[in-house]
Design a protein around this motif. Structure first.
Motif, short mmCIF file in Angstrom:
data_model
loop_
_atom_site.label_atom_id
_atom_site.label_comp_id
_atom_site.label_asym_id
_atom_site.label_seq_id
_atom_site.Cartn_x
_atom_site.Cartn_y
_atom_site.Cartn_z
N UNK A 52 -3.58 50.42 23.53
CA UNK A 52 -4.27 50.41 24.83
C UNK A 52 -4.71 49.00 25.22
N UNK A 53 -4.90 48.13 24.24
CA UNK A 53 -5.37 46.76 24.51
C UNK A 53 -4.26 45.79 24.88
N UNK A 54 -3.00 46.22 24.78
CA UNK A 54 -1.86 45.33 25.00
C UNK A 54 -1.85 44.68 26.38
N UNK A 55 -2.29 45.38 27.40
CA UNK A 55 -2.19 44.84 28.76
C UNK A 55 -3.47 44.14 29.24
N UNK A 56 -4.40 43.88 28.34
CA UNK A 56 -5.66 43.23 28.72
C UNK A 56 -5.73 41.81 28.19
N UNK A 70 -15.16 50.56 28.82
CA UNK A 70 -14.55 51.18 27.65
C UNK A 70 -15.31 52.46 27.31
N UNK A 71 -14.58 53.56 27.20
CA UNK A 71 -15.15 54.81 26.72
C UNK A 71 -15.24 54.74 25.20
N UNK A 79 -9.90 52.56 27.96
CA UNK A 79 -10.30 51.28 28.54
C UNK A 79 -9.77 51.22 29.97
N UNK A 80 -10.62 50.76 30.89
CA UNK A 80 -10.25 50.65 32.31
C UNK A 80 -10.51 49.23 32.80
N UNK A 81 -9.61 48.74 33.62
CA UNK A 81 -9.77 47.45 34.28
C UNK A 81 -10.69 47.64 35.48
N UNK A 82 -11.82 46.93 35.52
CA UNK A 82 -12.76 47.11 36.63
C UNK A 82 -12.38 46.36 37.89
N UNK A 83 -11.48 45.39 37.82
CA UNK A 83 -11.07 44.64 39.01
C UNK A 83 -10.42 45.56 40.02
N UNK A 129 -19.16 51.29 27.48
CA UNK A 129 -19.56 49.89 27.37
C UNK A 129 -18.84 49.16 28.49
N UNK A 130 -19.61 48.35 29.24
CA UNK A 130 -19.03 47.65 30.38
C UNK A 130 -19.34 46.17 30.26
N UNK A 131 -18.34 45.33 30.53
CA UNK A 131 -18.53 43.88 30.48
C UNK A 131 -17.20 43.17 30.57
N UNK A 132 -17.22 41.88 30.17
CA UNK A 132 -15.99 41.07 30.19
C UNK A 132 -15.48 40.90 28.77
N UNK A 133 -14.17 40.94 28.65
CA UNK A 133 -13.55 40.78 27.33
C UNK A 133 -13.76 39.35 26.86
#
Length: 123
Positions: free
Chosen positions: A49-53, A61-62, A88-92, A3-7
């Motif tokens: 895993x969500x702590x740094x977002x 997100x896988x 979860x990966x940061x796309x920036x 899934x790809x998008x903005x939080x």
């Protein structure tokens, strides 16, 4: 699957039952003609895993699709689905200019080329 998008929203970690089951939810808004708001659950050790977002970050997100069957007290069978995140990966950081590559005007020109080096392709 991914899934790809903005939080859009990141929930707090919640604990259920006496055995310490943990779950944390994130909502991602897809960037397409008709944006979708997708709720993804992270469970147990994946909650951190969500702590740094942060809200607004573009991510990938896988996910795994999970399905359950439940029979209610009246004997009716019900089915439930969930989307469970595992990565979860940061796309920036993956976008051009987001890494450690200097902008094009900061590359050093190659001045030591001669005519023989110009076309060294084997075909």
């Amino acid at each position: 699957m991914e899934v790809q998008g903005k939080i859009k929203l990141i929930g707090e970690t919640k604990e259920f039952g006496s055995n310490g089951f943990q779950k944390r939810e994130v909502v991602v808004t897809t960037e397409e003609q008709y944006p979708q708001h997708i709720l993804v659950e992270f469970v147990q050790d994946k909650c951190s895993l969500l702590d740094s977002y942060k809200v607004g970050q573009p991510v990938k997100i896988g996910v795994n699709l999970r399905g359950r069957e439940w029979v209610n007290p009246q004997g009716e069978t019900k089915y439930f689905n969930s989307i469970q995140g595992w990565r979860i990966e940061n796309l920036v950081a993956q976008q051009p200019g987001g890494g450690n590559v200097p902008p094009p005007d900061q590359f050093e020109p190659a001045n030591d080329l001669n005519d023989e080096d110009y076309d060294d392709l084997p075909f």
